[in-house]
Design an enzyme around this catalytic site. Sequence first.
Site, PDB file in Angstrom:
ATOM      1  N   LEU A   1       0.666  -1.109  -0.164  1.00 38.05           N
ATOM      2  CA  LEU A   1      -0.093  -0.025  -0.029  1.00 38.05           C
ATOM      3  C   LEU A   1       0.791   1.238   0.016  1.00 38.05           C
ATOM      4  O   LEU A   1       1.982   1.081   0.028  1.00 38.05           O
ATOM      5  CB  LEU A   1      -1.041  -0.201   1.055  1.00 38.05           C
ATOM      6  CG  LEU A   1      -1.930  -1.281   1.262  1.00 38.05           C
ATOM      7  CD1 LEU A   1      -2.253  -1.551   2.597  1.00 38.05           C
ATOM      8  CD2 LEU A   1      -2.892  -1.454   0.161  1.00 38.05           C
TER       9      LEU A   1
ATOM     10  N   LYS B   1      14.274  -0.866   5.813  1.00 39.39           N
ATOM     11  CA  LYS B   1      13.715  -0.334   4.413  1.00 39.39           C
ATOM     12  C   LYS B   1      13.890   1.269   4.269  1.00 39.39           C
ATOM     13  O   LYS B   1      14.252   2.132   3.373  1.00 39.39           O
ATOM     14  CB  LYS B   1      12.450  -0.635   3.933  1.00 39.39           C
ATOM     15  CG  LYS B   1      11.724   0.108   2.945  1.00 39.39           C
ATOM     16  CD  LYS B   1      12.480  -0.492   1.461  1.00 39.39           C
ATOM     17  CE  LYS B   1      11.890   0.480   0.137  1.00 39.39           C
ATOM     18  NZ  LYS B   1      10.574  -0.199  -0.016  1.00 39.39           N
TER      19      LYS B   1
ATOM     20  N   THR C   1       6.100   0.352   2.349  1.00 36.68           N
ATOM     21  CA  THR C   1       7.152   1.114   3.039  1.00 36.68           C
ATOM     22  C   THR C   1       6.348   2.060   4.087  1.00 36.68           C
ATOM     23  O   THR C   1       5.684   2.939   3.904  1.00 36.68           O
ATOM     24  CB  THR C   1       8.072   1.965   1.997  1.00 36.68           C
ATOM     25  OG1 THR C   1       8.507   1.225   1.252  1.00 36.68           O
ATOM     26  CG2 THR C   1       9.193   2.737   2.902  1.00 36.68           C
TER      27      THR C   1
ATOM     28  N   LYS D   1       7.142  10.770   0.739  1.00 30.64           N
ATOM     29  CA  LYS D   1       6.542   9.871   1.975  1.00 30.64           C
ATOM     30  C   LYS D   1       7.609   9.277   2.643  1.00 30.64           C
ATOM     31  O   LYS D   1       7.544   9.572   3.808  1.00 30.64           O
ATOM     32  CB  LYS D   1       5.442   9.254   1.461  1.00 30.64           C
ATOM     33  CG  LYS D   1       4.753   8.207   2.735  1.00 30.64           C
ATOM     34  CD  LYS D   1       5.416   6.954   2.778  1.00 30.64           C
ATOM     35  CE  LYS D   1       5.100   6.290   1.443  1.00 30.64           C
ATOM     36  NZ  LYS D   1       5.854   4.714   1.537  1.00 30.64           N
TER      37      LYS D   1
END
Length: 270
Positions: free
Chosen positions: A65, A163, A93, A224
């Site tokens: 997502l 990540k 992420t 983001k």
Amino acid sequence: MEKIAFLGLGHMGSAMARRLLGARHPLTVWNRTPAKAEALVAAGAVLAASPAEAVRDADVVITMLTGPEALAAVAGSAAPELRPGTCWVEMSTVGPEAIAELAARLGAGVTLVDAPVMGSTDRAASGRLDVLAGGDVTRVEPVLSLLGKVTRVGPAGSGAALKLVLNAAVLGGVAVVAEALVLAGTLGVDEDAARTALAAGPLGGVVGRAFAEGVHFATALAAKDLALAVDRAPLPALEAASGHFRRAAEDPSLAAEDISRAVTRIRRTA
């Protein structure tokens, strides 16, 4: 074969879901925009009308997502419908806090693995992603191996944390390359000469990514990811890179485009 529910069919999710379908796993898919599922449905996937419907009979739930808010919304619908014995694999992420929040939503007998990936759409399509797995991945490793190389990185949440580290390094490097080329232009250095020299040095990998073609990492998602990173620690260099990508993502013509397009804007406005 594990029955899989795959939630989130953006550029990466669609390519990953197609890999699982190609391996003959029974696949139910859901996406906020149902039209994005049409090609997968034509290839044999079942389209669910909601996350709750998608996960009811699943052995494995995979989410890919856009960020923590999307994950929370999907979990609110899906979590109450999970059967004991289901494994939820979170591959977006979202950062470790979102993983902890998801774990708190899951009922007894439901396990959680966080397994975000490194690599773009080309590697997703060919099963060459790097899967960063946190938690007990033993049961779902055969499924994840269809998507790429699985590396166990520690307890639950550690995949999501690593990540953020890796994406911050790559995106920070891309912003540095863009600014270095601004400096080259200011100093009268030939652009091709500057790019060739940068590509031959320690920043070679990010130079390649800054000007890559045929791959896709949306500028809005890059913004983001950097925002998630700089929210965790004082990171002045990454704050600057975050600003570059945030401003690029505010441009409607760039938000959904690959980060290579953002490089052009950074060079123009730096």
